[in-house]
Design an enzyme around this catalytic site. Structure first.
Site, PDB file in Angstrom:
ATOM      1  N   SER A 143       0.845  -1.197   0.000  1.00 39.28           N
ATOM      2  CA  SER A 143       0.000   0.000   0.000  1.00 39.28           C
ATOM      3  C   SER A 143       0.875   1.241   0.000  1.00 39.28           C
ATOM      4  O   SER A 143       1.982   1.231   0.564  1.00 39.28           O
ATOM      5  CB  SER A 143      -0.873   0.028   1.253  1.00 39.28           C
ATOM      6  N   TYR A 153      -2.079  -0.372  10.321  1.00 40.63           N
ATOM      7  CA  TYR A 153      -2.232  -0.896   8.957  1.00 40.63           C
ATOM      8  C   TYR A 153      -1.047  -0.471   8.088  1.00 40.63           C
ATOM      9  O   TYR A 153      -0.453  -1.286   7.367  1.00 40.63           O
ATOM     10  CB  TYR A 153      -3.539  -0.366   8.373  1.00 40.63           C
TER      11      TYR A 153
END
Ligand code: NAP
Length: 249
Positions: free
Chosen positions: A144, A158
């Protein structure tokens, strides 16, 4: 040419579903893994079958070692020797500051995003490495842009889990480079899927779009195309590499 058989974790929804579908279009037999949403995974399989492709849906929690082993055993039995893995399954939780996060949340996020990717990578290497008698293959990790941005005030946990995915990609790529396996990562930016609702903000893509140089969110298919490039021989000299699919952010 050897059969192309890919395991897509979290392949029933979002980026995983787009990847499963595109992989089938490009001639892969696809194992569509899911954790809970059986209906979505089965609808991806049905769509692939209707178009003349081959796919199976397999329930497995990537954070559970026995499930991951069963996932690869089932794929090998029903489709044949695995030649590719897309480590796509991932979660995030409610947007908040780190000082509000529970230990249980850290464990859940790290278990799915980090442990899950490591377990799946291990099972793939055990089957694909020429050192273990395999025919080689490709692993694509879905990281990501959060690993670069850090996601302050939303989900630093995250973002850090995706930092681990970057490092997994770099290290494992070097480890198995002489064994016929390429390991690369695609790092999406803000992509239109249901993951943002699980963070408590279903409309996040539209809010964040103005911070993206291209002034829009991305579509799952735009990520899938980068994943399929890394899976294919078109990227035969790339390993330990990253493609940012993030509109310039
Ligand atoms: P999504 O629509 O929420 O889909 C997540 C998928 O992961 C689902 O298919 C889900 O299975 C599966 N999954 C979750 N936990 C699992 C577990 N323990 N075992 C097996 N499967 C599990 O998310 P997405 O946006 O497509 O995200 C896919 C990947 O892209 C993730 O790694 C995410 O971090 C990454 N990413 C997304 C964005 C974005 O903006 N969307 C940006 C950067 C990175 P079920 O269907 O059974 O629930």
């Amino acid at each position: 040419m050897a059969a192309k058989i890919v395991v897509v974790t979290g392949g029933g929804r979002g980026i995983g579903a787009a990847t499963s579908w595109l992989a089938a279009e490009r001639g892969y037999a696809v194992c569509v893994n899911y954790a809970r949403d059986k209906a979505s995974a089965e609808s991806v399989v049905a769509r692939i079958a209707k178009a003349g492709g081959k796919a199976i849906a397999v329930q497995a929690d990537v954070a559970v070692e026995a499930d991951v082993i069963r996932l690869f055993e089932t794929t090998t039995r029903d489709l044949g020797p695995v030649s590719a893995l897309v480590n796509n399954a991932g979660i995030l939780e409610q947007q908040t500051r780190l000082d509000e996060m529970s230990a249980g949340r850290f464990e859940r996020v790290f278990a799915t995003n980090i442990l899950g990717s490591f377990l799946c990578a291990r099972e793939a290497v055990r089957r694909m490495s020429t050192k273990h008698g395999g025919a080689g293959g490709a692993i694509v990790n879905v990281g990501s842009a959060a690993s670069r941005l850090g996601s302050p005030g939303e989900y630093v946990d995250y973002a850090a889990s995706k930092g681990a995915i970057d490092t997994l990609t770099i290290g494992l790529a070097k480890e198995v480079a002489e064994e016929g396996i390429r390991v690369n990562a695609v790092r999406p930016g803000v992509i239109r899927t249901a993951i943002h609702a699980s963070g408590g903000e279903p409309g996040r893509v539209d809010r964040v779009a103005k911070f993206v140089p291209m002034q829009r969110g991305g579509e799952p298919e735009e990520v899938a195309r980068a994943i399929l490039w890394f899976l294919s021989e078109e990227s035969s000299y790339s390993t330990g590499a990253f493609i940012d699919v993030s509109g310039g952010r």
